[in-house]
Scaffold this motif. Structure first.
Motif, mmCIF file in Angstrom:
data_model
loop_
_atom_site.group_PDB
_atom_site.id
_atom_site.type_symbol
_atom_site.label_atom_id
_atom_site.label_comp_id
_atom_site.label_asym_id
_atom_site.label_seq_id
_atom_site.Cartn_x
_atom_site.Cartn_y
_atom_site.Cartn_z
ATOM 1 N N HIS A 198 6.225 43.978 -18.501
ATOM 2 C CA HIS A 198 4.813 44.345 -18.408
ATOM 3 C C HIS A 198 3.943 43.151 -18.826
ATOM 4 C CE1 HIS A 198 5.600 48.709 -17.916
ATOM 5 N NE2 HIS A 198 6.662 48.448 -18.668
ATOM 6 N N PRO A 199 2.776 43.011 -18.243
ATOM 7 C CA PRO A 199 1.886 41.918 -18.653
ATOM 8 C C PRO A 199 1.370 42.141 -20.060
ATOM 9 C CG PRO A 199 0.758 43.389 -17.123
ATOM 10 C CD PRO A 199 2.200 43.823 -17.153
ATOM 11 N N CYS A 200 0.873 41.083 -20.654
ATOM 12 C CA CYS A 200 0.348 41.167 -22.014
ATOM 13 C C CYS A 200 -0.752 42.219 -22.120
ATOM 14 C CB CYS A 200 -0.177 39.791 -22.440
ATOM 15 S SG CYS A 200 -0.785 39.727 -24.136
ATOM 16 N N ALA A 201 -1.539 42.382 -21.068
ATOM 17 C CA ALA A 201 -2.644 43.342 -21.095
ATOM 18 C C ALA A 201 -2.173 44.767 -21.364
ATOM 19 C CB ALA A 201 -3.411 43.290 -19.779
ATOM 20 N N GLU A 202 -0.899 45.060 -21.068
ATOM 21 C CA GLU A 202 -0.367 46.408 -21.263
ATOM 22 C C GLU A 202 0.371 46.571 -22.586
ATOM 23 O OE1 GLU A 202 1.944 47.503 -17.853
ATOM 24 O OE2 GLU A 202 0.324 47.076 -16.432
ATOM 25 N N LEU A 203 0.362 45.537 -23.411
ATOM 26 C CA LEU A 203 1.039 45.622 -24.704
ATOM 27 C C LEU A 203 0.352 46.686 -25.566
ATOM 28 C CD1 LEU A 203 3.331 44.011 -26.219
ATOM 29 C CD2 LEU A 203 1.467 42.814 -27.374
ATOM 30 N N PRO A 204 1.107 47.671 -26.081
ATOM 31 C CA PRO A 204 0.469 48.756 -26.843
ATOM 32 C C PRO A 204 -0.256 48.245 -28.090
ATOM 33 C CG PRO A 204 2.705 49.362 -26.205
ATOM 34 C CD PRO A 204 2.551 47.900 -25.884
ATOM 35 N N TYR A 205 -1.449 48.757 -28.294
ATOM 36 C CA TYR A 205 -2.225 48.375 -29.476
ATOM 37 C C TYR A 205 -1.449 48.672 -30.752
ATOM 38 C CZ TYR A 205 -5.537 48.720 -33.292
ATOM 39 O OH TYR A 205 -6.162 48.573 -34.516
ATOM 40 N N GLU A 206 -0.766 49.808 -30.791
ATOM 41 C CA GLU A 206 -0.068 50.232 -32.007
ATOM 42 C C GLU A 206 0.990 49.219 -32.434
ATOM 43 O OE1 GLU A 206 -2.190 53.438 -30.227
ATOM 44 O OE2 GLU A 206 -0.634 52.110 -29.371
ATOM 45 N N TRP A 207 1.620 48.551 -31.454
ATOM 46 C CA TRP A 207 2.622 47.540 -31.790
ATOM 47 C C TRP A 207 2.006 46.415 -32.621
ATOM 48 C CZ3 TRP A 207 6.431 46.252 -27.223
ATOM 49 C CH2 TRP A 207 7.029 47.447 -26.766
ATOM 50 N N VAL A 208 0.818 46.005 -32.238
ATOM 51 C CA VAL A 208 0.165 44.894 -32.924
ATOM 52 C C VAL A 208 -0.233 45.315 -34.339
ATOM 53 C CG1 VAL A 208 -1.719 43.228 -32.835
ATOM 54 C CG2 VAL A 208 -0.646 44.018 -30.711
ATOM 55 N N GLN A 209 -0.799 46.494 -34.458
ATOM 56 C CA GLN A 209 -1.203 46.973 -35.779
ATOM 57 C C GLN A 209 0.007 47.113 -36.700
ATOM 58 O OE1 GLN A 209 -4.264 50.068 -35.965
ATOM 59 N NE2 GLN A 209 -3.069 51.124 -37.540
ATOM 60 N N GLU A 210 1.095 47.637 -36.184
ATOM 61 C CA GLU A 210 2.314 47.790 -36.997
ATOM 62 C C GLU A 210 2.862 46.427 -37.421
ATOM 63 O OE1 GLU A 210 4.974 50.078 -34.625
ATOM 64 O OE2 GLU A 210 3.740 51.898 -34.698
ATOM 65 N N ALA A 211 2.800 45.445 -36.518
ATOM 66 C CA ALA A 211 3.288 44.103 -36.850
ATOM 67 C C ALA A 211 2.453 43.486 -37.965
ATOM 68 C CB ALA A 211 3.276 43.219 -35.607
ATOM 69 N N VAL A 212 1.139 43.705 -37.925
ATOM 70 C CA VAL A 212 0.263 43.185 -38.979
ATOM 71 C C VAL A 212 0.600 43.852 -40.311
ATOM 72 C CG1 VAL A 212 -2.118 43.006 -39.788
ATOM 73 C CG2 VAL A 212 -1.580 42.595 -37.379
ATOM 74 N N GLN A 213 0.817 45.171 -40.302
ATOM 75 C CA GLN A 213 1.160 45.883 -41.532
ATOM 76 C C GLN A 213 2.461 45.370 -42.134
ATOM 77 O OE1 GLN A 213 0.880 49.895 -39.858
ATOM 78 N NE2 GLN A 213 -0.794 50.342 -41.285
ATOM 79 N N LYS A 214 3.438 45.068 -41.282
ATOM 80 C CA LYS A 214 4.707 44.519 -41.777
ATOM 81 C C LYS A 214 4.501 43.136 -42.383
ATOM 82 C CE LYS A 214 7.821 46.985 -38.629
ATOM 83 N NZ LYS A 214 8.795 46.852 -37.512
ATOM 84 N N GLN A 215 3.590 42.375 -41.800
ATOM 85 C CA GLN A 215 3.349 41.008 -42.257
ATOM 86 C C GLN A 215 2.518 40.985 -43.540
ATOM 87 O OE1 GLN A 215 4.595 38.335 -40.521
ATOM 88 N NE2 GLN A 215 3.851 36.849 -42.025
ATOM 89 N N LEU A 216 1.477 41.796 -43.596
ATOM 90 C CA LEU A 216 0.528 41.748 -44.715
ATOM 91 C C LEU A 216 0.754 42.845 -45.750
ATOM 92 C CD1 LEU A 216 -2.800 40.962 -42.808
ATOM 93 C CD2 LEU A 216 -1.251 39.359 -43.939
ATOM 94 N N GLY A 217 1.587 43.827 -45.414
ATOM 95 C CA GLY A 217 1.833 44.912 -46.350
ATOM 96 C C GLY A 217 0.797 46.012 -46.237
ATOM 97 N N ALA A 218 0.857 46.940 -47.163
ATOM 98 C CA ALA A 218 -0.066 48.075 -47.163
ATOM 99 C C ALA A 218 -1.489 47.596 -47.459
ATOM 100 C CB ALA A 218 0.381 49.103 -48.204
ATOM 101 N N SER A 219 -2.435 48.506 -47.318
ATOM 102 C CA SER A 219 -3.843 48.189 -47.531
ATOM 103 C C SER A 219 -4.057 47.512 -48.876
ATOM 104 C CB SER A 219 -4.684 49.457 -47.455
ATOM 105 O OG SER A 219 -6.019 49.181 -47.828
ATOM 106 N N LYS A 220 -4.825 46.423 -48.848
ATOM 107 C CA LYS A 220 -5.139 45.692 -50.084
ATOM 108 C C LYS A 220 -6.514 46.069 -50.633
ATOM 109 C CE LYS A 220 -1.420 43.020 -49.922
ATOM 110 N NZ LYS A 220 -0.826 43.438 -48.646
ATOM 111 N N LEU A 221 -7.196 46.995 -49.974
ATOM 112 C CA LEU A 221 -8.519 47.397 -50.440
ATOM 113 C C LEU A 221 -8.397 48.378 -51.593
ATOM 114 C CD1 LEU A 221 -10.440 47.834 -47.086
ATOM 115 C CD2 LEU A 221 -10.474 45.893 -48.637
ATOM 116 N N VAL A 222 -9.261 48.206 -52.572
ATOM 117 C CA VAL A 222 -9.248 49.086 -53.742
ATOM 118 C C VAL A 222 -10.112 50.314 -53.472
ATOM 119 C CG1 VAL A 222 -9.808 49.270 -56.177
ATOM 120 C CG2 VAL A 222 -8.929 47.124 -55.261
#
Length: 356
Positions: A332-356
């Protein structure tokens, strides 16, 4: 004969170029070719003067005039050529837009600005170079010049625009096109103090998330709505500043935590901003190659590109899987890459929410 659409209505005849468009193209073509010959003559004289000044040292040319990512990825070629020609006068032939990518490389003695592929053919045919490392694939022509750029070495190993990404990453394949071994080294970028001082003057907060959203090819892009949604989520989830780089802004967010530097930075300034990032998120593009060269952790969004499905343009650290998450919904082209995949990858990289 007038065609008929399937609904039975007359089909409009195809409209070719107008008289003005035809003559405008011819005018531009004639001017370009005349200017090319003037440019060739000036550069030939310049190279003759260099050869006279360097005595018995060989004049060695590395030819890879474009694109941004290709040049960054192939930086190790300069180191390899310097090892092979320690006494050589080594220049990199490059288009003007990309001069800064080679200008400060300590393995080079200089650079030569290429007007077009037709001029490249003319200089090669002149025999002015003592040794040539041509990294280009054959048949990428100038839109005006009749000359067909040929690289016999690339042709000999069967390298074409239809198969090159099937052979490996950019450095791996282009080094072979130049007659070198298949190189695998980590790319580097050389940033002078003046550039670092300019970036420092921008007062960028420490450890930003840097994003790059648009490439030179629409098939590599991810939808703008997804980028805007991602930035809103990042702002709501993490305290880190977010900076967009590139030529044209994609994100429309108006928030103190977000800053667009699109269209405001040079190539090396963009690289230095990426160097400071805690995370780079982007599509397959020149800035992604900068992130690789600057040892910045990244999440990269890839997708099917023509007939290339499972491909990786990057050598070195990213090829070894260090500090990199590649997201690719194969087929599939990049345009069809699921948004959720990107958000999950960021969470794995940065961890849980850092906001207090």
């Amino acid at each position: 004969m007038t065609g008929i659409n399937i609904n039975g209505s007359p089909k409009e005849p195809d409209k070719g170029p107008t008289f003005r468009e035809v003559w405008s193209y011819r005018y531009d073509k004639i001017n370009h070719i005349l200017e090319r010959y003037r440019s060739f003559a000036a550069k030939y004289r310049q190279l003759k003067r260099i050869k006279k000044s360097i005595g018995n040292r060989p004049l060695v040319a590395i030819i890879l005039s474009e694109q941004m990512g290709d040049i960054i990825a192939c930086e190790p070629v300069a180191r390899e050529v310097r090892q092979r020609h320690p006494d050589g006068y080594i220049i990199w032939v490059v288009r003007e837009a990309f001069v800064d990518l080679v200008k400060y490389n300590p393995n080079l003695d200089g650079y030569l600005i290429e007007k077009c592929p037709g001029e490249r053919v003319q200089l090669l045919q002149s025999g002015i170079y003592d040794k040539v490392y041509n990294l280009h694939i054959s048949h990428r022509k100038c839109k005006y010049c009749p000359d067909d750029p040929i690289n016999p070495t690339a042709d000999q190993i069967g390298l074409t625009f239809d198969n090159y990404y099937h052979r490996g990453d950019l450095l791996y394949i282009f080094s072979q096109a130049a007659g070198l071994p298949a190189l695998t080294a980590d790319p580097k970028m050389y940033i002078p103090d003046s550039v670092r001082e300019r970036v420092q003057s921008l007062a960028i907060p420490s450890g930003p998330i840097v994003i790059h959203c648009q490439s030179s090819h629409v098939l590599r892009d991810w939808p703008a709505d997804n980028w805007n949604r991602l930035v809103k989520w990042l702002i709501a989830t993490y305290p880190y500043p977010i900076i967009e780089v590139g030529l044209t802004p994609t994100v429309a967010e108006q928030h103190p935590q977000f800053r667009s530097l699109c269209g405001q930075l040079s190539l090396l300034e963009t690289a230095d901003v990426i160097r400071q990032a805690r995370l780079f998120i982007g599509i397959d593009s020149g800035p992604a190659h900068m992130a690789n060269a600057m040892n910045t952790d990244a999440i990269l969004l890839l997708g099917k590109l023509y007939d290339f499905v499972d491909y990786l343009p990057y050598s070195g650290r990213y090829k070894r899987g260090e500090g990199i998450t590649i997201l690719n919904d194969f087929g599939h082209p990049c345009a069809e890459l699921p948004y959720e995949w990107v958000q999950e990858a960021v969470q794995k990289q940065l961890g849980a929410s850092k906001l207090v």
